[in-house]
Design a protein around this motif. Structure first.
Motif, mmCIF file in Angstrom:
data_model
loop_
_atom_site.group_PDB
_atom_site.id
_atom_site.type_symbol
_atom_site.label_atom_id
_atom_site.label_comp_id
_atom_site.label_asym_id
_atom_site.label_seq_id
_atom_site.Cartn_x
_atom_site.Cartn_y
_atom_site.Cartn_z
ATOM 1 N N GLY A 200 31.577 -1.115 17.175
ATOM 2 C CA GLY A 200 31.547 -0.772 18.586
ATOM 3 C C GLY A 200 32.100 -1.880 19.461
ATOM 4 N N GLY A 201 31.766 -1.795 20.743
ATOM 5 C CA GLY A 201 32.272 -2.759 21.711
ATOM 6 C C GLY A 201 31.862 -4.188 21.415
ATOM 7 N N ASP A 202 30.711 -4.370 20.763
ATOM 8 C CA ASP A 202 30.285 -5.720 20.379
ATOM 9 C C ASP A 202 31.343 -6.407 19.521
ATOM 10 O OD1 ASP A 202 27.940 -5.544 21.723
ATOM 11 O OD2 ASP A 202 26.642 -5.372 19.969
ATOM 12 N N ASP A 203 32.000 -5.631 18.669
ATOM 13 C CA ASP A 203 33.015 -6.204 17.783
ATOM 14 C C ASP A 203 34.244 -6.648 18.566
ATOM 15 O OD1 ASP A 203 31.767 -5.624 15.051
ATOM 16 O OD2 ASP A 203 31.714 -3.675 16.011
ATOM 17 N N VAL A 204 34.572 -5.908 19.624
ATOM 18 C CA VAL A 204 35.678 -6.320 20.495
ATOM 19 C C VAL A 204 35.301 -7.608 21.217
ATOM 20 C CG1 VAL A 204 37.124 -5.663 22.451
ATOM 21 C CG2 VAL A 204 36.449 -3.937 20.769
ATOM 22 N N ASP A 205 34.061 -7.669 21.732
ATOM 23 C CA ASP A 205 33.591 -8.896 22.391
ATOM 24 C C ASP A 205 33.681 -10.090 21.441
ATOM 25 O OD1 ASP A 205 33.002 -7.229 24.473
ATOM 26 O OD2 ASP A 205 30.828 -7.247 24.168
ATOM 27 N N ALA A 206 33.271 -9.870 20.190
ATOM 28 C CA ALA A 206 33.289 -10.957 19.204
ATOM 29 C C ALA A 206 34.714 -11.424 18.929
ATOM 30 C CB ALA A 206 32.622 -10.493 17.910
ATOM 31 N N ALA A 207 35.666 -10.478 18.886
ATOM 32 C CA ALA A 207 37.065 -10.844 18.639
ATOM 33 C C ALA A 207 37.627 -11.667 19.796
ATOM 34 C CB ALA A 207 37.898 -9.581 18.427
ATOM 35 N N ILE A 208 37.281 -11.274 21.034
ATOM 36 C CA ILE A 208 37.736 -12.040 22.206
ATOM 37 C C ILE A 208 37.113 -13.429 22.192
ATOM 38 C CG2 ILE A 208 37.799 -12.132 24.727
ATOM 39 C CD1 ILE A 208 37.513 -9.043 24.690
ATOM 40 N N ASP A 266 46.872 -9.039 25.753
ATOM 41 C CA ASP A 266 46.098 -9.900 24.847
ATOM 42 C C ASP A 266 44.878 -9.149 24.317
ATOM 43 O OD1 ASP A 266 47.797 -12.103 25.255
ATOM 44 O OD2 ASP A 266 46.664 -12.744 27.030
ATOM 45 N N LEU A 267 44.180 -8.483 25.235
ATOM 46 C CA LEU A 267 42.983 -7.731 24.855
ATOM 47 C C LEU A 267 43.322 -6.653 23.832
ATOM 48 C CD1 LEU A 267 40.055 -6.718 25.139
ATOM 49 C CD2 LEU A 267 40.793 -5.423 27.155
ATOM 50 N N PRO A 273 42.993 -3.559 15.995
ATOM 51 C CA PRO A 273 42.531 -3.439 14.601
ATOM 52 C C PRO A 273 41.106 -2.889 14.491
ATOM 53 C CG PRO A 273 43.578 -5.569 14.980
ATOM 54 C CD PRO A 273 43.394 -4.944 16.318
ATOM 55 N N ILE A 274 40.263 -3.198 15.472
ATOM 56 C CA ILE A 274 38.882 -2.706 15.460
ATOM 57 C C ILE A 274 38.858 -1.215 15.780
ATOM 58 C CG2 ILE A 274 36.630 -2.905 16.598
ATOM 59 C CD1 ILE A 274 37.470 -5.898 17.146
ATOM 60 N N LEU A 275 39.603 -0.823 16.807
ATOM 61 C CA LEU A 275 39.617 0.581 17.215
ATOM 62 C C LEU A 275 40.279 1.463 16.160
ATOM 63 C CD1 LEU A 275 40.606 0.097 20.969
ATOM 64 C CD2 LEU A 275 38.325 0.386 19.998
ATOM 65 N N GLU A 276 41.260 0.920 15.451
ATOM 66 C CA GLU A 276 41.942 1.698 14.410
ATOM 67 C C GLU A 276 40.975 2.124 13.304
ATOM 68 O OE1 GLU A 276 44.923 2.884 14.045
ATOM 69 O OE2 GLU A 276 46.225 1.857 15.473
ATOM 70 N N GLN A 277 39.875 1.376 13.155
ATOM 71 C CA GLN A 277 38.902 1.731 12.116
ATOM 72 C C GLN A 277 38.249 3.084 12.387
ATOM 73 O OE1 GLN A 277 36.100 -1.456 11.052
ATOM 74 N NE2 GLN A 277 37.502 -2.921 11.996
ATOM 75 N N THR A 278 38.245 3.516 13.650
ATOM 76 C CA THR A 278 37.623 4.805 13.965
ATOM 77 C C THR A 278 38.517 5.979 13.566
ATOM 78 O OG1 THR A 278 38.525 4.949 16.229
ATOM 79 C CG2 THR A 278 36.470 3.726 15.936
ATOM 80 N N LYS A 279 39.798 5.719 13.353
ATOM 81 C CA LYS A 279 40.743 6.797 13.045
ATOM 82 C C LYS A 279 40.377 7.507 11.745
ATOM 83 C CE LYS A 279 45.735 7.603 12.477
ATOM 84 N NZ LYS A 279 47.073 6.942 12.464
ATOM 85 N N THR A 280 39.990 6.727 10.734
ATOM 86 C CA THR A 280 39.621 7.314 9.440
ATOM 87 C C THR A 280 38.457 8.286 9.589
ATOM 88 O OG1 THR A 280 40.333 5.315 8.309
ATOM 89 C CG2 THR A 280 38.880 6.785 7.093
ATOM 90 N N HIS A 281 37.472 7.904 10.408
ATOM 91 C CA HIS A 281 36.306 8.766 10.614
ATOM 92 C C HIS A 281 36.701 10.055 11.335
ATOM 93 C CE1 HIS A 281 33.724 5.578 9.179
ATOM 94 N NE2 HIS A 281 34.273 4.743 10.038
ATOM 95 N N CYS A 282 37.643 9.951 12.272
ATOM 96 C CA CYS A 282 38.113 11.149 12.979
ATOM 97 C C CYS A 282 38.775 12.117 11.998
ATOM 98 C CB CYS A 282 39.105 10.761 14.076
ATOM 99 S SG CYS A 282 38.395 9.759 15.400
#
Length: 604
Positions: A200-208, A266-267, A273-282
């Motif tokens: 989720g968004g926490d992972d984006v925060d962690a990457a930033i 930059d964001l 790469p994090i958001l792309e992980q949701t594609k498989t589930h879709c």
């Protein structure tokens, strides 16, 4: 009777809502804040602090502050803060208790009944933990419902045409779900659901935050890292509506202040790469539902992270959402050019509040304040038991509509057996060892020859998605009813990868199942042949041939490695054994018939 409120117990923020005069609304706190940060601080002395105040203290005392406790629900962590009563359930209970106080202050009356939402992909242990947290906070938890299901209610999808199918893309702070729903005769049915309880968004925060830390020379202390994490979240939020944001952290270290320009580009490079992980589930959810994206009428975006423009672009691309372009200067006849080629991307609902609002509608339906629009959830993974040979026997298949009840009859595998171990499993693999163990218990019964006992095993999943298992000896009526508790610690990634693993190992697993089933039949054939030889060897002309056929079968069984062997050779050897034991079978039948006739007095 008090109202039934709806609660979205979120990873980063939580919200509470209620239906009044037929309209759902968020209950804000005394300062007008509609969202409660899901943060709890445990001071060295004094009572825990929850919400906005806890989030402010986080940068000063991060080691005594708990964030994202939802990610740990259902696990066996004793405490998330050393020396404190701060298990994931206890932390969640404090958040739910704060929401209760907020609701009672807003409504001016006592409130103790709630519908609480969970990610659709939460397993049984996580659902049990959520319900327990609600009870510890003083709530009577009327129902646990899936977050995408609640979002569907909030969007008013009951007004859709009959048979319409929609997808709910729910990306929150710490979890992701993709659910596909269909409206059938006024009933919402979840056709398929897929997701990740630790994305989720926490992972984006962690990457930033990790990117920002590369701009700092040397190591940062815990306070410095907490400040960077807070700045990362602020930058992410700001860049949903602007193209550039300047991050300023004065005196991040005694001799260093951080100032850096952070652009939307930059964001997006960090988040993609994090958001792309949701594609498989879709894709998996569409496959499970037997659909293409163009079969959907709309895709609803839920969860604060879906405010990010990149999320909306990616989802529109993956689901081939219709894009309308205004063309001026032409006159076109007919209406075909108005038709969408794909689903509409629905961004009209407030992504932070939709789940709580939908939960409050479900609460109003349960209390009778609103007419019922039924929502039927589904099981995210198959449920079953381990059978002889180490295989999983599915009782309730994946994507079964809940509430659900199903059962099967089992028998004893060996002579003189006096108890049966019921090993409850969840997963999609053929072998029991490859699935998730939910629990075990034994049912005792009267000693019986092999195949003589009859034990019925029944699985029942209630409307909250919580499993109860019943085992009953049909001879004596003795039974055990076991609610499956959250006592087993299984990592979230193991659950979310289960379906992918089942696809990856499908052929290997089926080969293993075929071998095990064939080996069990071979064992039965060998045992029957040996028993017959022991009784009638002297009366047979081909006893040695039968011995050789038995040896051939046993040799193939012994040569197997990890449920893998020469299946065609084994089947051929068993067929050969069946053929050469035909005279033995005839002899056994003759003797049995003779004994029966003597007993009846027909023969002397």
């Amino acid at each position: 009777m008090s109202k039934i409120v709806g609660i979205d117990l979120g990873t980063t923020h939580s919200a509470i809502a209620v239906v009044e005069a037929g309209m759902p609304g968020i209950l804000a706190d005394a300062e007008g804040r509609r969202l409660l940060p899901s943060v709890v601080h445990f001071p060295a002395n004094g009572e825990p602090v929850v919400g906005v105040a806890a989030k402010r203290i986080q940068t000063v005392e991060p080691e005594r502050t708990v964030v994202s406790a939802k990610r740990f629900m259902g696990r066996s962590e004793n405490s998330l803060v050393k020396g404190e009563a701060a298990s994931p359930v206890e932390v969640s209970a404090l958040i739910l208790k704060e929401l209760r106080a907020q609701a009672e202050a807003a409504l001016g009356e006592s409130v103790d009944r709630a519908v609480i939402t969970v990610p659709a992909y939460f397993n049984d242990a996580q659902r049990q933990a959520t319900k327990l947290a609600g009870e510890q906070a003083g709530w009577k938890v009327e129902r646990i419902i899936n977050e995408p299901t609640a979002a569907a209610l909030a969007c008013g999808l009951q007004g859709l045409p009959e048979g319409d199918q929609v997808a709910v893309y729910d990306l929150g702070g710490g979890t992701f779900d993709l659910s596909i729903l269909e409206l059938r005769e006024g009933v919402f049915q979840v056709l398929a659901t897929h997701g990740n309880t630790a994305l989720g968004g926490d992972d984006v925060d962690a990457a930033i935050a990790e990117w920002l830390e590369t701009k700092v020379e040397g190591e940062l202390d815990a306070t410095g890292k907490a400040r960077i994490r807070e700045a990362a979240e602020q930058a992410k939020i700001a860049l949903s509506s602007s193209d550039e944001y300047r991050i300023q952290l004065p005196f991040l270290k005694p001799d260093f202040s951080l100032e850096v320009n952070f652009s939307r580009a930059d964001l997006e490079s960090l988040a993609r790469p994090i958001l792309e992980q949701t594609k498989t589930h879709c894709r998996q959810a569409l496959t499970d539902a037997g659909m293409k994206s163009t079969d959907l009428s709309q895709v609803i975006l839920v969860g604060g992270q879906t405010r990010m423009p990149l999320v909306r672009r990616l989802v529109a691309e993956w689901f081939e959402c219709a894009e309308y372009e205004e063309v001026r200067g032409d006159v076109r006849l007919g209406d075909s050019f108005h038709s969408a080629d794909g689903p509409v991307l629905n961004t009209g609902v407030n992504p932070d509040e939709a789940v709580a609002l939908g939960a409050s509608i479900q609460g109003a339906i349960l209390s009778g304040e609103m007419t019922s629009t039924l929502l039927l959830d589904v099981t995210p993974l198959s449920l079953g038991v381990e059978t002889f040979g180490g295989l999983m026997n599915v009782i309730i298949p994946r994507n079964s509509t809940i509430p659900a009840k199903a059962g099967e009859m089992f028998t004893n595998a060996v002579d003189g057996q006096r108890a049966m171990l019921v090993h409850v499993l969840q997963g999609e693999r053929e072998r029991a060892a490859d699935n998730w163990s939910l629990g075990r218990f034994e049912l005792e019964f009267e000693s019986a020859p092999r195949g003589g006992a009859r034990v019925g095993v029944q699985f029942e999943i209630d409307a909250d998605g919580i499993l109860q298992v019943l085992a009953r000896d049909t001879t004596t009526g003795r039974e055990k009813i076991v609610p499956i508790q959250s006592a087993v610690d299984v990592s979230d990634d193991r659950v979310q990868e289960m379906v992918e693993e089942s696809v990856e190992h499908a052929f290997e697993d089926m080969d293993a199942r075929r071998w095990v089933e064939a080996a069990l039949k071979a064992d039965e054939a060998v045992k029957a042949a040996r028993d017959g030889l022991e009784a009638f060897r002297d009366e047979l002309d081909n006893a040695q041939i039968i011995d050789e056929a038995i040896a051939a079968v046993e040799g193939l069984l012994q040569s197997a490695d990890n449920d893998q062997g020469d299946l065609p050779a084994l089947k051929a050897a068993v067929a050969r054994l069946d053929q050469v034991t035909l005279p033995l079978a005839d002899l056994i039948m003759d003797r049995a018939m003779e004994a029966m006739l003597r007993k009846q007095g027909v023969l002397d």
